[in-house]
Design an enzyme around this catalytic site. Structure first.
Site, PDB file in Angstrom:
ATOM      1  N   TYR A 141       0.814  -1.218   0.000  1.00 51.67           N
ATOM      2  CA  TYR A 141       0.000   0.000   0.000  1.00 51.67           C
ATOM      3  C   TYR A 141       0.852   1.275   0.000  1.00 51.67           C
ATOM      4  CZ  TYR A 141      -4.600  -2.062   1.022  1.00 51.67           C
ATOM      5  OH  TYR A 141      -5.793  -2.736   0.962  1.00 51.67           O
ATOM      6  N   LYS A 190       4.635 -14.740   1.657  1.00 49.69           N
ATOM      7  CA  LYS A 190       4.790 -15.397   0.350  1.00 49.69           C
ATOM      8  C   LYS A 190       6.298 -15.498   0.102  1.00 49.69           C
ATOM      9  CE  LYS A 190       3.137 -17.062  -3.559  1.00 49.69           C
ATOM     10  NZ  LYS A 190       2.402 -18.318  -3.654  1.00 49.69           N
ATOM     11  N   ASP A 223      -1.314 -18.040  -0.018  1.00 49.44           N
ATOM     12  CA  ASP A 223      -2.298 -18.785  -0.832  1.00 49.44           C
ATOM     13  C   ASP A 223      -2.870 -19.976  -0.047  1.00 49.44           C
ATOM     14  OD1 ASP A 223       0.255 -19.878  -0.990  1.00 49.44           O
ATOM     15  OD2 ASP A 223       0.155 -20.359  -3.122  1.00 49.44           O
ATOM     16  N   ASP A 247      -5.576  -7.384   4.274  1.00 49.43           N
ATOM     17  CA  ASP A 247      -6.810  -6.797   3.726  1.00 49.43           C
ATOM     18  C   ASP A 247      -7.665  -7.902   3.107  1.00 49.43           C
ATOM     19  OD1 ASP A 247      -8.600  -4.752   2.803  1.00 49.43           O
ATOM     20  OD2 ASP A 247      -7.725  -4.997   0.807  1.00 49.43           O
ATOM     21  N   ASP A 251     -11.304  -9.937   4.765  1.00 54.24           N
ATOM     22  CA  ASP A 251     -12.610  -9.948   4.081  1.00 54.24           C
ATOM     23  C   ASP A 251     -13.072 -11.394   3.905  1.00 54.24           C
ATOM     24  OD1 ASP A 251     -12.782  -7.161   3.784  1.00 54.24           O
ATOM     25  OD2 ASP A 251     -13.535  -7.320   1.737  1.00 54.24           O
TER      26      ASP A 251
HETATM   27  C1  IPM Z   1     -10.027  -1.819   4.694  1.00 53.57           C
HETATM   28  C2  IPM Z   1     -10.440  -1.190   3.390  1.00 53.57           C
HETATM   29  C3  IPM Z   1      -9.408  -0.156   2.987  1.00 53.57           C
HETATM   30  C4  IPM Z   1      -8.080  -0.881   2.827  1.00 53.57           C
HETATM   31  C5  IPM Z   1      -9.746   0.668   1.727  1.00 53.57           C
HETATM   32  C6  IPM Z   1     -11.078   1.360   1.866  1.00 53.57           C
HETATM   33  C7  IPM Z   1      -8.659   1.648   1.405  1.00 53.57           C
HETATM   34  O1  IPM Z   1     -10.605  -2.165   2.406  1.00 53.57           O
HETATM   35  O2  IPM Z   1      -9.886  -1.080   5.688  1.00 53.57           O
HETATM   36  O3  IPM Z   1      -9.861  -3.032   4.728  1.00 53.57           O
HETATM   37  O4  IPM Z   1      -7.814  -1.444   1.766  1.00 53.57           O
HETATM   38  O5  IPM Z   1      -7.299  -0.864   3.772  1.00 53.57           O
HETATM   39 MG    MG Z   2     -10.466  -4.133   3.143  1.00 53.69          MG
END
Ligand code: IPM
Ligand code: MG
Length: 358
Positions: A141, A190, A223, A247, A251
């Protein structure tokens, strides 16, 4: 003494869910004899509209002086033009970086009442209690990036970069948390491909072996982790990983409790203050409809009390109230089973308040 809490509702469903979390904080404050002073500030798309800047100087200044920050979400289709000068997400990345919030804690512990709301089978989810430590101010990032014209078109690049101290501090924090839990740490990388991961792996191992000999430690490639997370989630305790891997994996992990709408997060570091937010985004498709699940933000408020204000009892009271409301069968749309009745954002918030007062 009154604690200063900066609210950054942001875009999309952000304002709706932050309003519910604020009401919960106010109520819990009254119940436990604490006063909170709230101020609200712009971040993300709404800040671009008002000031042309996703993180206005005023917002950053107030946040620096606050005791804690509660954020909703940023982003939306209105600001998605890839050729735009700036983007809402830039505001979020900048505040994380400016406040030195290098550790993003994302707990994944499915509520016993919701096990059947998950798309995964009950026997897989049962016993899951993971605490993710996502590195938040480095890696892919924040590495060097660019866009160049070439003879055949364009070339764009991002780089994943880590230095020793960045790995040391997040791994140390993850190990400290693990010592208060089941003393197990999994580092995800990785290293079979990436140089940055090979450094990460060496440093992580040194910190664990020299500073936390009691910890049961293992490394998993990202992975493979994507697979283990949904095939044997109960095998993990604390997981520590690079920014983008974290990230993506969190999710994915949100499907264990059944919805992104349930997962809170805390971003901690130096100088701070801590920033608390749901892990979900601005959900533009449901924004303004009053159907968003406020529980992730309400649970983020509980983390705020615990980690930034050292108020464990009110934090636990919020978590217990959320659990009781779920146990009583109340569901927002995202966690309702097919055909099951669902309630809106405000109703869910109100039920948590009632439970707290009971
Ligand atoms: C998170 C979100 C953010 C990230 C975005 C909105 C920039 O997906 O906090 O997980 O990628 O960190
Ligand atoms: Mg996110």
């Amino acid at each position: 003494m009154s604690a200063k809490i900066a609210l950054l509702p942001g875009d999309g469903i952000g304002p709706e869910v932050v309003a519910e979390a604020r009401a919960v904080l106010e109520t819990v404050g009254q119940l436990f004899g604490q006063t909170f002073e709230f101020t609200s500030h712009l971040i993300g798309g709404c800040a671009i509209d008002a000031h042309g800047d996703p993180l206005p100087a005023e917002t950053l200044e107030v946040c620096r002086k606050a005791d804690a920050i509660l954020l909703g979400a940023v982003g939306g289709p209105k600001w998605d033009d890839p050729t735009a000068k700036t983007r809402p997400e830039v505001g979020l990345l900048k505040i994380r970086k400016e406040l030195g919030l290098y550790a993003n804690l994302r707990p994944i512990k499915p509520s016993p009442s919701l096990i059947d709301s998950s798309p995964l089978k009950r026997h897989i989810i049962e016993g899951t209690d993971i605490l993710f430590f996502r590195e938040l101010t480095g890696g892919l990032y924040f590495g060097k990036s660019g866009l160049e014209k070439t003879e055949t078109g364009e070339t764009a690049f991002n780089t994943m970069i880590y230095s020793t101290h960045e790995v040391e501090r997040i791994v140390r924090m993850a190990c400290q948390a693990a010592m208060k839990r089941r003393k197990k740490v999994t580092s995800v990388d990785k290293a079979n491909v990436l140089e940055a991961s090979r450094l990460w792996r060496r440093v992580a191992e040194r910190i664990v072996k020299t500073e936390f000999p009691e910890i049961q430690y293992d490394v998993v490639l990202v992975d493979a982790m994507a697979m283990h997370l949904i095939s044997k989630p109960a095998a993990f305790d604390v997981v520590v990983t690079e920014n983008m891997f974290g990230d993506i994996l969190t999710d994915e992990g949100s499907m264990l409790p059944g919805s992104l709408g349930l997962l809170p997060s805390a971003s901690l570091g130096e100088p701070g203050p801590g920033l608390y937010e749901p892990i979900h985004g601005s959900a533009p498709d449901i924004a303004g409809k009053g159907v968003a699940n406020p529980l992730a933000t309400i649970l983020a408020a509980a983390m705020l009390l615990r980690h930034s204000l050292n108020l464990e009892k009110p934090a636990a009271a919020i978590e217990d109230a959320v659990e009781a409301v779920l146990k009583a069968g109340h569901r927002t749309k995202d966690i309702a089973a097919a055909g099951e009745k669902s309630i809106g954002t405000k109703e869910m918030g109100k039920l948590v308040l009632e439970r707290l007062k009971a």
